[in-house]
Design a protein around this motif. Structure first.
Motif, PDB file in Angstrom:
ATOM      1  N   GLY A  71       0.784  -1.218   0.000  1.00 45.07           N
ATOM      2  CA  GLY A  71       0.000   0.000   0.000  1.00 45.07           C
ATOM      3  C   GLY A  71       0.818   1.271   0.000  1.00 45.07           C
ATOM      4  O   GLY A  71       0.330   2.316   0.440  1.00 45.07           O
ATOM      5  N   LEU A  75      -8.259  -5.113   1.565  1.00 42.14           N
ATOM      6  CA  LEU A  75      -8.059  -3.748   1.095  1.00 42.14           C
ATOM      7  C   LEU A  75      -9.373  -2.975   1.190  1.00 42.14           C
ATOM      8  O   LEU A  75      -9.956  -2.577   0.184  1.00 42.14           O
ATOM      9  CB  LEU A  75      -7.544  -3.766  -0.356  1.00 42.14           C
ATOM     10  CG  LEU A  75      -6.815  -2.529  -0.880  1.00 42.14           C
ATOM     11  CD1 LEU A  75      -5.614  -2.196  -0.016  1.00 42.14           C
ATOM     12  CD2 LEU A  75      -6.396  -2.748  -2.317  1.00 42.14           C
ATOM     13  N   LEU A  78      -7.666   1.630   1.447  1.00 42.83           N
ATOM     14  CA  LEU A  78      -7.345   2.020   0.074  1.00 42.83           C
ATOM     15  C   LEU A  78      -7.194   3.533  -0.029  1.00 42.83           C
ATOM     16  O   LEU A  78      -6.232   4.043  -0.615  1.00 42.83           O
ATOM     17  CB  LEU A  78      -8.432   1.523  -0.881  1.00 42.83           C
ATOM     18  CG  LEU A  78      -8.250   1.856  -2.363  1.00 42.83           C
ATOM     19  CD1 LEU A  78      -6.976   1.222  -2.903  1.00 42.83           C
ATOM     20  CD2 LEU A  78      -9.458   1.402  -3.178  1.00 42.83           C
TER      21      LEU A  78
END
Length: 409
Positions: A150, A271, A276
């Motif tokens: 991420g 996610l 996100l």
């Protein structure tokens, strides 16, 4: 270093060897953590024995000798750190008077685990760049890997399980790059780190056990973004092109734009929408398309002239941040591309749109969405049949790219 490690081990190993049989508590199974630790030590000493013998061989070429010296250094460090580890194990076994194997932590000093946790662990996982080497013979190919997380987290070490599998199956070294992460280091720090690592590997390939005639760029999630950025920069600087750009469930548009797949992040366990959004915002920094100012402290170790030249390139296109925004000309500069999204994945549509653009331009692109598995499937290859199948497809695509490159040459 080696002699000091052996001296330390002589105070613990004989006692631990004597204690191994005390823990054979399950009928017919001679297995326990103590035996495992001793077996690792045994393997290390056998390898060291071979290395030392090779150093004493008069027929060594200069390259053979240099490789043996490097291997001796690595394994001496490993043995040194094992000596520290065995001191911890020795203390545990001595406290365990009943042979229960698992000991109540209250029987140790309060700072005992802190001491164990502070041990140097680099030698257990690999050296600089998280190298996973498959062969002692120089390979013609190398895989340069950028890990996911991420844009915020994880390291090359967190992806060891499948990277080692790749190295073993393809007999090719894998160099996994530990780049600086957001939010402390937003765009373009990570893609810069990855690009400079790419250039470094090309220049120092022999120290990684490869001639680097064939280079594969591979990345998952955030790393799947960087493989495109690095390929674009390599073309811009006229460096050697990779023979394949492989992105597994890549993040290709760093914005909060929605798509059907991105909407699924509301219910995605790996996610979720909040994660996100936080990841994309942290990497992007302030503004939708940040400019790279070389005076803001990013990569301040470089000379200012390089700074400004590089800044001009990065600011010329949003593609280095969001590969989906690349011009047709930039997409034409890419080598073969493989996109491997998964069906239960908020980033699925990123790959679909990229593949559609590349196909329309007549580029060599492979799109293989995998049904029934989630984002991050590469890390699950050892525990999921579907993830293992998907991982095997990655290996097949990389193997085919290496062999195709051989034919072209």
């Amino acid at each position: 270093m080696l002699c000091a490690a052996i001296g330390s081990l002589l105070s613990t190993i004989p006692y631990l060897l004597q204690q191994c049989s005390r823990y054979n508590t399950y009928p017919g199974v001679a297995s326990n953590g103590l035996r495992s630790s001793v077996s690792i030590f045994s393997t290390c000493t056998l390898v060291l024995d071979d290395i030392i013998k090779s150093l004493l061989t008069s027929s060594n070429t200069r390259r053979d000798f240099a490789q043996a010296v490097s291997a001796l250094e690595e394994h001496s460090e490993l043995l040194r750190d094992h000596a520290q580890l065995f001191k911890v194990i020795y203390a545990v076994v001595q406290v365990d008077k009943t042979g229960d194997l698992i000991v109540d932590h209250t029987q140790f000093p309060d700072d005992f685990l802190d001491t164990a946790e502070s041990m140097e662990r680099r030698s257990f996982y690999g050296r600089c760049l998280g190298l996973h080497s498959a062969s002692s013979e120089p390979s013609k190919a190398v895989i340069i890997h950028f890990h996911g997380g991420g844009f915020l987290a994880q390291t090359s070490q967190s992806h060891v399980s499948y990277l080692s599998h790749w190295a073993n199956q393809l007999n090719v070294p894998v160099a996994s790059v530990d780049y600086m992460t957001a939010p402390e280091h937003p765009y373009p720090r990570a893609v810069n780190d990855c690009f400079y690592a790419y250039a470094w590997v090309l220049r120092n390939a022999t120290s990684l056990g490869t001639t680097a005639e064939k280079v594969i760029l591979a990345g998952d999630s955030a790393g799947g973004n960087f493989v495109f950025g690095v390929a674009f920069l390599a073309a811009q600087y006229q460096l050697r092109k990779p023979c394949l750009v492989l992105g597994a469930y890549p993040a290709l548009k760093i914005s909060l734009d929605l798509s059907p797949a991105r909407c699924l992040s509301v219910m995605d366990p790996l996610l979720p929408i909040g994660t996100l959004r936080a990841c994309l915002n942290a990497y992007r920094g302030s503004g939708s398309t940040p400019e790279y100012n070389p005076n803001t402290g990013h990569l301040s170790q470089l000379q200012s002239g390089i700074h400004h030249c590089h800044a001009t390139i990065l600011n010329a296109s949003p593609a280095y941040l969001s590969p989906l925004l690349a011009s047709d000309e930039m997409l034409h500069s890419l080598p073969s591309v493989a996109l491997l999204p998964s069906s239960f994945n908020p980033l699925l549509d990123d790959s679909i749109v990229m593949a559609r653009r590349l196909h329309a331009l007549g580029k060599d692109v492979t799109l293989r969405p995998f049904d029934g598995i989630s984002h991050g499937f590469l890390n699950f290859h050892a525990v999921s049949r579907l993830a293992q199948q998907a991982t095997n497809v990655c290996i097949e695509l990389m193997d085919a790219a290496i062999k195709q490159h051989d034919q072209d040459v």
